[in-house]
Design a protein around this motif. Structure first.
Motif, PDB file in Angstrom:
ATOM      1  N   VAL A   1       3.344  11.538 -25.074  1.00 24.93           N
ATOM      2  CA  VAL A   1       4.059  12.624 -25.615  1.00 24.93           C
ATOM      3  C   VAL A   1       2.980  13.450 -26.198  1.00 24.93           C
ATOM      4  N   ILE A   2       3.336  14.520 -25.878  1.00 21.78           N
ATOM      5  CA  ILE A   2       2.167  15.843 -26.138  1.00 21.78           C
ATOM      6  C   ILE A   2       2.655  16.339 -27.497  1.00 21.78           C
ATOM      7  N   GLN A   3       1.777  16.287 -28.548  1.00 28.02           N
ATOM      8  CA  GLN A   3       2.342  16.602 -29.807  1.00 28.02           C
ATOM      9  C   GLN A   3       1.737  18.131 -29.973  1.00 28.02           C
ATOM     10  N   THR A   4       3.043  18.839 -30.592  1.00 29.48           N
ATOM     11  CA  THR A   4       2.845  20.310 -30.801  1.00 29.48           C
ATOM     12  C   THR A   4       1.991  20.343 -31.940  1.00 29.48           C
TER      13      THR A   4
ATOM     14  N   ALA B   1      -8.301  26.966 -17.338  1.00 31.46           N
ATOM     15  CA  ALA B   1      -9.158  28.112 -17.989  1.00 31.46           C
ATOM     16  C   ALA B   1      -8.879  28.606 -19.111  1.00 31.46           C
ATOM     17  N   LEU B   2      -7.594  28.118 -19.636  1.00 35.19           N
ATOM     18  CA  LEU B   2      -7.035  28.691 -20.699  1.00 35.19           C
ATOM     19  C   LEU B   2      -7.140  27.605 -21.982  1.00 35.19           C
ATOM     20  N   LEU B   3      -7.399  26.202 -21.666  1.00 35.48           N
ATOM     21  CA  LEU B   3      -7.511  24.953 -22.716  1.00 35.48           C
ATOM     22  C   LEU B   3      -8.871  25.373 -23.329  1.00 35.48           C
TER      23      LEU B   3
ATOM     24  N   ASN C   1      -5.644  27.205 -33.601  1.00 33.58           N
ATOM     25  CA  ASN C   1      -6.170  28.727 -33.086  1.00 33.58           C
ATOM     26  C   ASN C   1      -6.689  28.452 -31.938  1.00 33.58           C
ATOM     27  N   HIS C   2      -6.605  27.201 -31.188  1.00 35.74           N
ATOM     28  CA  HIS C   2      -7.173  27.128 -29.811  1.00 35.74           C
ATOM     29  C   HIS C   2      -6.254  26.654 -28.959  1.00 35.74           C
ATOM     30  N   VAL C   3      -6.137  27.157 -27.761  1.00 42.04           N
ATOM     31  CA  VAL C   3      -5.308  26.624 -26.905  1.00 42.04           C
ATOM     32  C   VAL C   3      -5.292  25.040 -26.265  1.00 42.04           C
ATOM     33  N   ALA C   4      -4.208  24.403 -26.584  1.00 43.73           N
ATOM     34  CA  ALA C   4      -4.223  22.788 -26.469  1.00 43.73           C
ATOM     35  C   ALA C   4      -2.799  22.642 -25.694  1.00 43.73           C
ATOM     36  N   MET C   5      -2.808  21.163 -25.342  1.00 42.96           N
ATOM     37  CA  MET C   5      -1.629  20.823 -24.735  1.00 42.96           C
ATOM     38  C   MET C   5      -0.362  21.470 -25.392  1.00 42.96           C
TER      39      MET C   5
ATOM     40  N   GLU D   1       9.760  28.532 -15.239  1.00 40.45           N
ATOM     41  CA  GLU D   1      10.100  28.525 -16.403  1.00 40.45           C
ATOM     42  C   GLU D   1       9.162  28.858 -17.534  1.00 40.45           C
ATOM     43  N   GLY D   2       7.719  29.298 -16.784  1.00 39.14           N
ATOM     44  CA  GLY D   2       6.756  29.546 -17.504  1.00 39.14           C
ATOM     45  C   GLY D   2       5.961  28.541 -18.224  1.00 39.14           C
ATOM     46  N   LYS D   3       6.201  27.168 -17.405  1.00 39.95           N
ATOM     47  CA  LYS D   3       5.088  25.974 -17.768  1.00 39.95           C
ATOM     48  C   LYS D   3       4.469  25.689 -16.712  1.00 39.95           C
ATOM     49  N   ILE D   4       3.074  25.948 -17.185  1.00 38.16           N
ATOM     50  CA  ILE D   4       2.040  25.383 -16.310  1.00 38.16           C
ATOM     51  C   ILE D   4       1.303  24.263 -16.684  1.00 38.16           C
ATOM     52  N   SER D   5       0.874  23.733 -15.478  1.00 41.50           N
ATOM     53  CA  SER D   5       0.154  22.379 -15.837  1.00 41.50           C
ATOM     54  C   SER D   5      -1.262  22.616 -16.146  1.00 41.50           C
ATOM     55  N   ASN D   6      -1.830  21.672 -17.206  1.00 40.87           N
ATOM     56  CA  ASN D   6      -3.076  21.662 -17.661  1.00 40.87           C
ATOM     57  C   ASN D   6      -4.024  21.389 -16.680  1.00 40.87           C
ATOM     58  N   ASP D   7      -3.563  21.015 -15.329  1.00 39.12           N
ATOM     59  CA  ASP D   7      -4.183  20.788 -14.081  1.00 39.12           C
ATOM     60  C   ASP D   7      -4.676  21.988 -13.492  1.00 39.12           C
TER      61      ASP D   7
END
Length: 161
Positions: free
Chosen positions: A77-80, A129-131, A84-88, A117-123
């Protein structure tokens, strides 16, 4: 022995997968079993399209059950978090520097990705590039249509829109 591949999901998506699994194991399996029973009662199975359709649906349902069980078993489970940095699980507002178009995307695991839905994969190229970037950073993404330059405008830790 190799470690199983992890399935990164939000808590909300994990609950949806569990709900689908329950529906498949209870309601859908029973429906397919009833269809098979009715098709078998018709007699000659060699030219019985209802039987063939029911067997195909049974194969699909059982395959989907196995797939969901594996994804749930390996789910992380991805924890929100506020960062200040892009993460999962970060929701990121970005601007295409060439077209000046803005969009908001949420970084999720590949199982949960849904670009509509605006949900893009971390892969994905954009996700990768955003991570690790922060507001104000610019990233270049190599896509089949060419290199696209995005500016990170805003980051939030919520997966809700």
């Amino acid at each position: 022995m190799a470690e199983p591949q992890r399935t990164y999901v939000t808590q909300e998506f994990l609950e949806k997968m569990k709900e689908e699994l329950t529906q498949l194991k209870t309601r859908k399996r029973a429906e397919v079993a009833q269809r098979l029973k009715e098709a078998i009662a018709m007699g000659d199975l060699s030219e019985n399209s209802e039987y063939d359709d029911a067997k195909n649906e049974q194969s699909f349902v059982e395959g989907r059950i196995l797939e969901l069980e594996a994804q749930i078993r390996t789910a992380v489970v991805i924890q929100t978090t506020k960062s200040n940095h892009v993460a999962m699980a970060s929701t990121v507002r970005i601007r295409d520097e060439k077209t000046n178009e803005e969009e908001t995307v949420t970084i999720v695991g590949s199982t949960e990705a849904d670009p509509f839905e605006g949900k893009i994969s971390n892969d994905s190229p954009v996700g990768r590039a955003l991570l690790g970037t922060k507001a104000g950073d610019e990233v270049e993404v190599d896509t089949p249509a060419g290199v696209i330059k995005y500016k990170v405008l805003e980051i939030s830790g919520s997966t809700n829109k």
